[in-house]
Design a protein around this motif. Sequence first.
Motif, PDB file in Angstrom:
ATOM      1  N   VAL A 139       1.000  -1.143  -0.013  1.00 49.44           N
ATOM      2  CA  VAL A 139      -0.032   0.084   0.032  1.00 49.44           C
ATOM      3  C   VAL A 139       0.579   1.147  -0.075  1.00 49.44           C
ATOM      4  N   LYS A 140       0.507   2.161  -0.846  1.00 48.84           N
ATOM      5  CA  LYS A 140       1.613   3.740  -0.592  1.00 48.84           C
ATOM      6  C   LYS A 140       0.719   4.751  -0.413  1.00 48.84           C
ATOM      7  N   GLU A 141      -0.223   4.442   0.789  1.00 49.24           N
ATOM      8  CA  GLU A 141      -0.936   5.322   2.004  1.00 49.24           C
ATOM      9  C   GLU A 141      -0.553   6.109   2.980  1.00 49.24           C
ATOM     10  N   TYR A 142      -1.319   6.931   3.290  1.00 49.81           N
ATOM     11  CA  TYR A 142      -0.431   7.046   5.132  1.00 49.81           C
ATOM     12  C   TYR A 142      -1.862   7.196   5.908  1.00 49.81           C
ATOM     13  N   TYR A 143      -2.702   6.317   6.402  1.00 48.60           N
ATOM     14  CA  TYR A 143      -4.135   5.984   7.242  1.00 48.60           C
ATOM     15  C   TYR A 143      -3.360   5.365   8.731  1.00 48.60           C
ATOM     16  N   PHE A 144      -4.017   5.819   9.409  1.00 51.36           N
ATOM     17  CA  PHE A 144      -3.450   5.330  10.862  1.00 51.36           C
ATOM     18  C   PHE A 144      -4.437   4.951  11.627  1.00 51.36           C
ATOM     19  N   TYR A 145      -4.761   3.792  12.351  1.00 52.58           N
ATOM     20  CA  TYR A 145      -6.216   3.625  13.333  1.00 52.58           C
ATOM     21  C   TYR A 145      -5.850   3.946  15.124  1.00 52.58           C
ATOM     22  N   ILE A 146      -6.496   5.095  15.230  1.00 50.11           N
ATOM     23  CA  ILE A 146      -6.034   5.883  16.542  1.00 50.11           C
ATOM     24  C   ILE A 146      -6.484   5.381  17.829  1.00 50.11           C
ATOM     25  N   ASP A 147      -7.895   4.620  17.545  1.00 46.44           N
ATOM     26  CA  ASP A 147      -9.232   4.446  18.607  1.00 46.44           C
ATOM     27  C   ASP A 147      -9.825   3.656  18.398  1.00 46.44           C
ATOM     28  N   SER A 148      -9.886   2.790  19.350  1.00 44.88           N
ATOM     29  CA  SER A 148     -11.106   2.172  18.697  1.00 44.88           C
ATOM     30  C   SER A 148     -11.994   1.090  20.889  1.00 44.88           C
ATOM     31  N   THR A 149     -12.893   1.065  20.156  1.00 40.48           N
ATOM     32  CA  THR A 149     -13.204   0.410  22.378  1.00 40.48           C
ATOM     33  C   THR A 149     -14.048  -0.954  21.775  1.00 40.48           C
ATOM     34  N   PRO A 150     -14.081  -2.305  22.562  1.00 40.04           N
ATOM     35  CA  PRO A 150     -14.308  -3.395  21.521  1.00 40.04           C
ATOM     36  C   PRO A 150     -15.539  -3.385  21.160  1.00 40.04           C
ATOM     37  N   THR A 151     -16.522  -3.146  21.505  1.00 40.50           N
ATOM     38  CA  THR A 151     -18.154  -2.833  20.693  1.00 40.50           C
ATOM     39  C   THR A 151     -17.583  -2.143  19.395  1.00 40.50           C
ATOM     40  N   HIS A 152     -16.655  -0.536  19.244  1.00 41.70           N
ATOM     41  CA  HIS A 152     -16.749   0.259  18.513  1.00 41.70           C
ATOM     42  C   HIS A 152     -17.541   1.166  19.019  1.00 41.70           C
ATOM     43  N   SER A 153     -17.948   1.672  20.363  1.00 40.53           N
ATOM     44  CA  SER A 153     -18.952   2.608  20.466  1.00 40.53           C
ATOM     45  C   SER A 153     -18.077   4.198  20.462  1.00 40.53           C
ATOM     46  N   TYR A 154     -16.608   4.071  20.406  1.00 47.27           N
ATOM     47  CA  TYR A 154     -15.542   5.340  19.937  1.00 47.27           C
ATOM     48  C   TYR A 154     -14.996   4.995  18.903  1.00 47.27           C
ATOM     49  N   MET A 155     -14.319   5.473  17.644  1.00 46.05           N
ATOM     50  CA  MET A 155     -13.338   5.066  17.327  1.00 46.05           C
ATOM     51  C   MET A 155     -13.140   6.730  16.301  1.00 46.05           C
ATOM     52  N   LYS A 156     -11.717   5.706  15.778  1.00 45.88           N
ATOM     53  CA  LYS A 156     -11.273   6.999  15.812  1.00 45.88           C
ATOM     54  C   LYS A 156      -9.913   6.955  14.593  1.00 45.88           C
ATOM     55  N   TYR A 157      -9.986   7.695  13.684  1.00 49.56           N
ATOM     56  CA  TYR A 157      -9.007   6.906  12.221  1.00 49.56           C
ATOM     57  C   TYR A 157      -8.345   8.353  11.573  1.00 49.56           C
ATOM     58  N   LEU A 158      -7.707   8.363  10.621  1.00 47.33           N
ATOM     59  CA  LEU A 158      -6.944   9.105   9.970  1.00 47.33           C
ATOM     60  C   LEU A 158      -5.989   9.177   8.956  1.00 47.33           C
ATOM     61  N   TYR A 159      -6.847   9.959   7.714  1.00 45.61           N
ATOM     62  CA  TYR A 159      -6.147   9.576   6.665  1.00 45.61           C
ATOM     63  C   TYR A 159      -5.645  10.700   6.160  1.00 45.61           C
ATOM     64  N   LYS A 160      -3.955  10.756   5.896  1.00 41.39           N
ATOM     65  CA  LYS A 160      -2.960  11.842   5.404  1.00 41.39           C
ATOM     66  C   LYS A 160      -3.283  11.507   3.178  1.00 41.39           C
ATOM     67  N   TYR A 161      -4.112  13.003   3.565  1.00 38.78           N
ATOM     68  CA  TYR A 161      -4.611  13.103   1.926  1.00 38.78           C
ATOM     69  C   TYR A 161      -3.188  14.029   1.559  1.00 38.78           C
ATOM     70  N   PRO A 162      -2.430  14.518  -0.051  1.00 41.54           N
ATOM     71  CA  PRO A 162      -2.146  15.194   0.035  1.00 41.54           C
ATOM     72  C   PRO A 162      -2.742  16.482  -0.691  1.00 41.54           C
ATOM     73  N   GLN A 163      -2.775  17.712  -1.068  1.00 39.63           N
ATOM     74  CA  GLN A 163      -2.811  18.580  -1.624  1.00 39.63           C
ATOM     75  C   GLN A 163      -2.250  18.788  -2.921  1.00 39.63           C
ATOM     76  N   ARG A 164      -1.268  17.716  -3.293  1.00 37.79           N
ATOM     77  CA  ARG A 164      -0.836  17.714  -4.588  1.00 37.79           C
ATOM     78  C   ARG A 164      -1.385  17.334  -5.690  1.00 37.79           C
ATOM     79  N   GLU A 165      -0.906  16.896  -6.514  1.00 37.52           N
ATOM     80  CA  GLU A 165      -1.833  15.609  -6.816  1.00 37.52           C
ATOM     81  C   GLU A 165      -0.683  14.331  -6.562  1.00 37.52           C
ATOM     82  N   PHE A 166      -2.222  13.015  -6.591  1.00 37.37           N
ATOM     83  CA  PHE A 166      -1.233  11.748  -5.748  1.00 37.37           C
ATOM     84  C   PHE A 166      -0.226  11.213  -7.312  1.00 37.37           C
ATOM     85  N   PRO A 167       0.473  10.754  -6.875  1.00 36.92           N
ATOM     86  CA  PRO A 167       1.935  10.637  -8.045  1.00 36.92           C
ATOM     87  C   PRO A 167       1.736   8.644  -8.125  1.00 36.92           C
ATOM     88  N   TYR A 168       0.520   8.747  -8.527  1.00 36.03           N
ATOM     89  CA  TYR A 168       0.210   7.222  -8.976  1.00 36.03           C
ATOM     90  C   TYR A 168       1.115   6.645  -9.790  1.00 36.03           C
TER      91      TYR A 168
END
Length: 925
Positions: A113-142
């Motif tokens: 995979v050529k992306e940056y994303y992170f699973y920051i937090d989650s409870t076991p019932t998923h009553s709270y979850m947090k995720y981060l995706y880092k998205y470039p402002q320049r054209e993605f260099p596919y």
Amino acid sequence: MAEKKIIDVTEQKRLNDAREKGIPWKKWGPYLSERQWGTVREDYSEDGNAWDYFSHDQARSRAYRWGEDGLGGICDDRQRLCFALALWNERDPILKERLFGLTNSEANHGEDVKEYYFYIDSTPTHSYMKYLYKYPQREFPYRDLIETNRRRSREEFEYELLDTGVFDEDRYFDVFVEYAKEGPEDLLIRITVHNRGPAGGSFGEAARLHLLPTLWFRNTWSWGDGDPKPSLREAAPGAIQASHHELGEYWLYCDGGPELLFTENESNTQRLWGQPNPSPYVKDAFHAYIISGQGEAVNPARVGTKAAAHYLLKVPAGGSKTVRLRFSAAPLKDAFRGFEGIFKSRIGDADEFYGRITPKSLNEDERRVHRQALAGMLWSKQYYYFDLEKWLSEHKSHPLLENARHGVRNTEWFHMLNADVISMPDKWEYPWYAAWDLAFHTTALALVDFDFAKEQLLLMLRSLYFHPNGQIPAYEWNFSDVNPPVHAWATLYLYKMEQTLGRADFRFLERSFQGLMLNFNWWVNRKDPSGRNVFAGGFLGLDNIGVFDRSAQLPTGGSLEQADGTAWMAFYCQCMLEMALILSEYDAMYEEIAFKFLQHFMWISYAMDRLGEHHDEMWDEQDGFFYDLLRLPDGQAMRLKVRSMVGLLPLCASTVFEGDAVTRYPKLMELIALFRKRHPELVSHVAPTDEGFIGYKGRRLLSILNQKKLERVLAYLLDENEFLGPYGIRSLSRYHLDHPFTFWVGRQEYKVQYLPAESNTGMFGGNSNWRGPVWMPVNVLIVRGLLNLYGFYGDEFNVECPTGSGRYMTLFEVAREISRRLSSMFLRDPSPGSGQAGRRPVYGGAARFQEDPHWRDLILFYEYFHGDNGAGLGASHQTGWTGLVALLLDYFGRLDAKTLLETERSRLAARLVREQVGGENAGRD
């Protein structure tokens, strides 16, 4: 002192309600894959090349047959209705709806995979979850990522997204996605977009982002199965109503009055194959509408099976914008009333839960690693649907059909039907279960969710997964391949943990035991072809560790007897013996079954090292190490003298029983006495009960290694020029850097050399390497074996660690030292004079990860690690088994040597588990 009553925290009460009352707290969760394209399930090609048949480029336009994927998404537990993000920075050529990565043919080190994303937090019932995706402002260099990696050789580094310069000057968005449950089917969604870029410059002070929270149905209606077509429609301004014949009615409320877009989750046949579309509204309509300006691409009637809310955000440099949504099974009059208060409450619940289960002795950074490891495991669940009978029929290769096609994979598994939420190794690189990975997952998942962990183990032993011949399916690309048999160990581990909470699940143990008995017999019947109690499992999960591809026919002819396969079976016997003894408390017939496994263990151990010195056994007396044995067609045999993890795994097959564990069973004692009388030489060689196999406090030891062998193997294990690396136990001895093992077959040379990083061969796709790097799961089993051996030998047995250092340690101290080295890969270096202060070894020389405050505390749990510097390698989100670091931090955060040595095993387990579940005061007498 009386045992303290455990008072459950709020999140634990949700888990209890899900288990005891059937309240569906886990119905909605992160069960959406991160890659469905390029999987075996979606492959209908003639040549079986799944990567090329269904590509990333096609994925935006082509409806999937078996699953769905998305960014930071959720779905129900049968993946009927899905939610995820789509993004556009006004420069990319395509709408960003899914993660991008390279296929095997495109990359110099296999799929990645050529992306940056992170699973920051989650409870076991998923009553709270947090995720981060880092998205470039320049054209993605596919194109740059594909072409540069394709040009590079296997000896060169992978070309990563950071290397392209697309994040230079911090011109990117941090897109945080958070979920909070007000009820089991009432989810609040908060999307916060930060512009990390500087003010001014060519991009201006603010950056524009098109944000499209997207709701869609998995396509179940286009394949001739008779499923009714569900619908999405605009119910009111900013509100989407979903109707499904099984799920019922749901509403998605979108704050701020965004434009609502509708289309169908159906293939764009015109773009894909040049054929007319049956409907003008197709899967990639939002791409056409947003990027190409094709207003006619979306349905003006505002109905369909895929819908999105279109937000155009202008985010100031250094600032942020927030979008709020709410997804509910009931219509709401004021969807956003109390919104922030609910989020605050759920974050508080998550903090309370992890505050309870995390050892107080851990420092702030250790607690961060511990929590993110477990969050990553909880995020890595995926709904996995695969009906092999249907899939094979569609390929015209069902083995019971006349004129069936040959050469199609997995034809012998036509009985299989998988349709469950399963813990995945990595939802992008390995979006399918792997049997031995899954067993490791459950031991760490048990720290947060016993019930889910147990369900996962039972899945593999169910008739819809399990082969009628007793084989456990290995992995999607070849279910008939062989993974190490570690399910018995994981089953026993989970049973003992839950038993200590006063709710021993005897039915779980017995159900598992019956399936494991069938699987054990499959191993004996299929993988010991000569009947000599030595095993040739084949792949066994260790990819390219051997001289040859161990899943293929040997170039020499003949057969390979594997030290790791044989050690795994000895370990299997020990676990089955222990389970049979537990079951004997309820039914005395299990005593004879326990003896069956004890007898198997004795013969397997003897087969690895018979009385006297022999050239055709795995133990090499001169070297003091175990090796694979190659048997040639002419009857000759030779050891393949590669010092690798293969020769260390016998150390893991070490189990200790309390002194009275066997004497309580009269029938078993009778059978043991008869066996000792019939085979006195074997008993004296393998388990001399009067010469060192009765240990501290009268404990009994079952081990392939007697004390002399143990000392010799440990001398290699703890040598920093061999296996002991600065960040754990290497999979291949560093000795082979300057002394590669070579083997010639005719004019063909086969060579094994120490490679601390990526593989330089294409074996198993070239995307994983067991010729030097550190792998977490086998390290954990070595730590377990050392702790068991310490409980037997006690403080009197000391070994030099590191070898040649003049410093001696008990086996507990050795286990703790290995654990410290493993954990230190993820932790900031605390040494101010080291030159590495504040740096995490896992990120190597990546300056942004080491120094940038928006990156340095985001932890990735890689598949494996550089044998010399600890840098992460392979799949970047293999939290599945690398999340075991949480288990190590937990264990050594609670336990000291004296407590381990002096406490009876079941009481010790009870204390540890009560602390994990009820807080540290709950486990103390």
